[in-house]
Design a protein around this motif. Sequence first.
Motif, PDB file in Angstrom:
ATOM      1  N   THR A  12     -18.135 -15.877  -7.463  1.00 43.33           N
ATOM      2  CA  THR A  12     -18.893 -15.502  -6.026  1.00 43.33           C
ATOM      3  C   THR A  12     -19.282 -16.834  -5.343  1.00 43.33           C
ATOM      4  O   THR A  12     -19.122 -16.999  -4.218  1.00 43.33           O
TER       5      THR A  12
ATOM      6  N   ARG B  70     -14.406 -11.134   1.031  1.00 42.43           N
ATOM      7  CA  ARG B  70     -15.445 -10.978   0.234  1.00 42.43           C
ATOM      8  C   ARG B  70     -16.008  -9.653  -0.105  1.00 42.43           C
ATOM      9  O   ARG B  70     -16.236  -9.268  -1.151  1.00 42.43           O
TER      10      ARG B  70
ATOM     11  N   THR C  10     -17.898 -17.067  -1.522  1.00 40.07           N
ATOM     12  CA  THR C  10     -18.736 -17.122  -0.518  1.00 40.07           C
ATOM     13  C   THR C  10     -18.303 -18.412   0.376  1.00 40.07           C
ATOM     14  O   THR C  10     -18.352 -18.422   1.462  1.00 40.07           O
TER      15      THR C  10
END
Length: 235
Positions: free
Chosen positions: A145, A157, A149
Motif C-alpha cells: 500500500t 490505486r 500510494t
Amino acid sequence: MHGRMALDTAVDRGNALLGSLHPDDAQLIAADLQRHVVGGGEILLDPTRPLDHVFFPETAVIGLRTATATGRMMQVGLVGREGMVGWWALLGNDMPDHGAVALLQGGTVLSIPTTRLRAACRASPTLLADLLRCMGQFVEQLSDTIVSTACDPAERRLARWLLMLHDRIDGDEIAIKHSELGVLLNLRRATITDCLHILEGERALRCTRGHIAIRDRAILEAFARDKSAKPRGGR
C-alpha cells in the motif's frame, strides 16, 4: 449478537485462519468465541481504548485505519475472512496500534476476550505461531500500500483496492459508494468517479448507484499490476 458457538460452526462461516488451526489448538478457544453481526461503519477497535477483544472476520470486511497529524483518519489496510484483527494483544500490547471499522454493509465476526486468547496461546506455542502469521501478511499488504500510494496513479490505486475488497466478499458485487472509496484512498469523490469511468472503459467494471460489479477480474489485475491480489479460489 449470538451466544457462544462451537468452532466447527465458525469454520463453516469461513474464517480461514481459524479453519487452518490444528484441532487441538482450535479446541482451546472454541468455547470462548462469540459471533456478532456488525453494521457498516461500526467501530471494532479504537486506539484510545483498551484492546479487550480480538476479532476474526467471517463475512465482514474490516478496515484498519490510523490518524494523520491533523487528526484525519486514513485507511491503511483490509482484513477479511483470511485473518484476524487485534493481533497486537498477542505481542503484549494493551492498546491497539490502529483503529478498526466494519466496511461495506458489515457482516459477521467472531470475537474472543483478549485475556482468554492470551491464556490459550500461553498453553500452546503452536497456536500463537499460527495466529501471528496474519500479522506478517498484513505487514506485506501495508508495504504494498505504501509503495502504491507513493508511485501509482489514482486509477491504479483504485483498481488495487477494488481487488482487495473483491478477495474478501462473496460474489462480484461490491456495495460501496464513491464517497466511501474516496475515504479509503484519501481522494476526492470526483477523482474516484473519473477513475471508475476509466476502469469501466477497460471493461473491468460495471458501476451503478452504490454498487460496483467486477466484470473481468483478469483485466482489473492487469490494469492494477497488482501483486497483492490472491486468486479467488485460494481464499
